[in-house]
Write an enzyme that holds these catalytic residues in place. Structure first.
Site, PDB file in Angstrom:
ATOM      1  N   TYR A 115       0.829  -1.194   0.000  1.00  0.00           N
ATOM      2  CA  TYR A 115       0.000   0.000   0.000  1.00  0.00           C
ATOM      3  C   TYR A 115       0.873   1.257   0.000  1.00  0.00           C
ATOM      4  O   TYR A 115       1.587   1.529   0.976  1.00  0.00           O
ATOM      5  CB  TYR A 115      -0.943   0.021   1.211  1.00  0.00           C
ATOM      6  N   SER A 116       0.804   1.991  -1.097  1.00  0.00           N
ATOM      7  CA  SER A 116       1.596   3.222  -1.263  1.00  0.00           C
ATOM      8  C   SER A 116       3.076   2.968  -1.002  1.00  0.00           C
ATOM      9  O   SER A 116       3.778   3.813  -0.455  1.00  0.00           O
ATOM     10  CB  SER A 116       1.074   4.332  -0.335  1.00  0.00           C
TER      11      SER A 116
END
Length: 309
Positions: free
Chosen positions: A53-54
């Site tokens: 995630y990111s």
């Protein structure tokens, strides 16, 4: 908020888990702080993140908030490893080396010595299943993870993994909603057989079951973004539109929001331990937290089952 056991294990999670996929991208650190605060105030205990995630920023932001917004001991932290992005390309690697290196990086970013639940993010055809499972087992045996599980495994993959694993696999995180019921064909019976609970991602049909996409694509929505438009698009035509209309009609008759109806349906299904809600804004989360999450009347549930089957 209701606390529920995951499968046949002793792990308790809140009925709703706070998803953080947008943290570090569409959701900045200050908004993330507000989201976590509202979630905890409403009785939520479970926060879901992942290495991918990111590119780790989601975990880093959460790490800055643990011990500040909420005591670490009051939160069930779930993270996943096995997917990364290099040069803009999605890479899958669930080898022992990659998994354990990811775990060390995750714990460093979170500023904690353990995860409450660690998941292999996806099936990897290039790595022996026994090798992936050995990483999960080592994490649990050394205390770096309290429980282990998998994510996005099909029914036969889950059954095979549960059979081979020395550590009990307590959860399988998969997509499940009124618009995505494939889980019922294989994953649900396999989970029931091996005692694994299901954590649902996209329980609101990638946002479509809120009704906000009816007749338009809001300019501030995921559906309108270049990065996430293709993620939402499959649910904007054909059968999903008929299901969405049924949910909206049921919501009007019950005096509840469409998202309340959709979440209540999911949470009342067999083997479902919790649903991950990835609100990007405080307003979105407040609407979700305002839901009753009460079981639907039998007649309404039957109609939704038939329309969405």
């Amino acid at each position: 908020m209701e606390q529920r056991f995951v499968g046949t294990s002793g792990l308790r999670v809140s009925a709703l888990a706070l998803g953080t996929m947008a943290w570090g991208r569409a959701t900045d650190a200050e908004t993330a702080r507000e989201l976590l605060g509202h979630f905890v105030d409403a009785g939520g205990t479970t926060v879901d993140t992942a290495v991918s995630y990111s590119e780790g920023r989601s975990e880093a932001i959460l790490g800055e908030l643990l011990g500040d917004v909420v005591p670490r001991s009051d939160v069930v932290v779930v993270s996943k490893a096995g997917i990364s992005h290099r040069g803009g390309k999605r890479m899958v690697d669930t080898s022992r080396r990659a998994m354990l290196a990811s775990l060390d990086a995750t714990l460093a970013r979170l500023g904690t010595d353990h995860l409450d639940l660690w998941l292999a993010h996806t099936w990897d055809e290039n790595v022996p299943l026994e090798e992936t499972l050995s990483a999960l087992d080592l994490a649990v045996s050394t205390g770096r993870a309290r429980y282990a599980g998998v994510s996005n495994y099909s029914g036969w993959q889950l059954a095979r993994a549960a059979t081979l694993s020395e550590t009990a696999l307590v959860a399988n995180q998969v997509e499940y909603s009124l618009l995505a019921r494939g889980m019922e064909q294989e994953v649900q019976p396999a989970a029931e057989h091996v005692g694994t609970g299901v954590l649902c991602w996209a329980p609101l049909g990638r946002g479509v079951l809120t009704g906000k996409y009816r007749g338009q694509i809001p300019t501030d929505s995921r559906g309108a973004s270049d990065a996430m438009g293709s993620y939402v698009e499959p649910y904007l035509m054909g059968r999903p539109t008929r299901v969405t209309e049924a949910v909206v009609t049921a919501a009007k008759g019950l005096g509840r929001a469409p998202l309340d109806v959709a979440l209540s349906w999911v949470l009342d299904r067999d083997v479902v331990a919790g649903a991950v809600v990835g609100a990007r804004t405080v307003e979105q989360l407040q609407e979700i937290l305002g839901s009753s999450l009460q079981p639907l009347p039998e007649q309404i549930a039957t109609v939704l089952n038939e329309v969405s089957s």
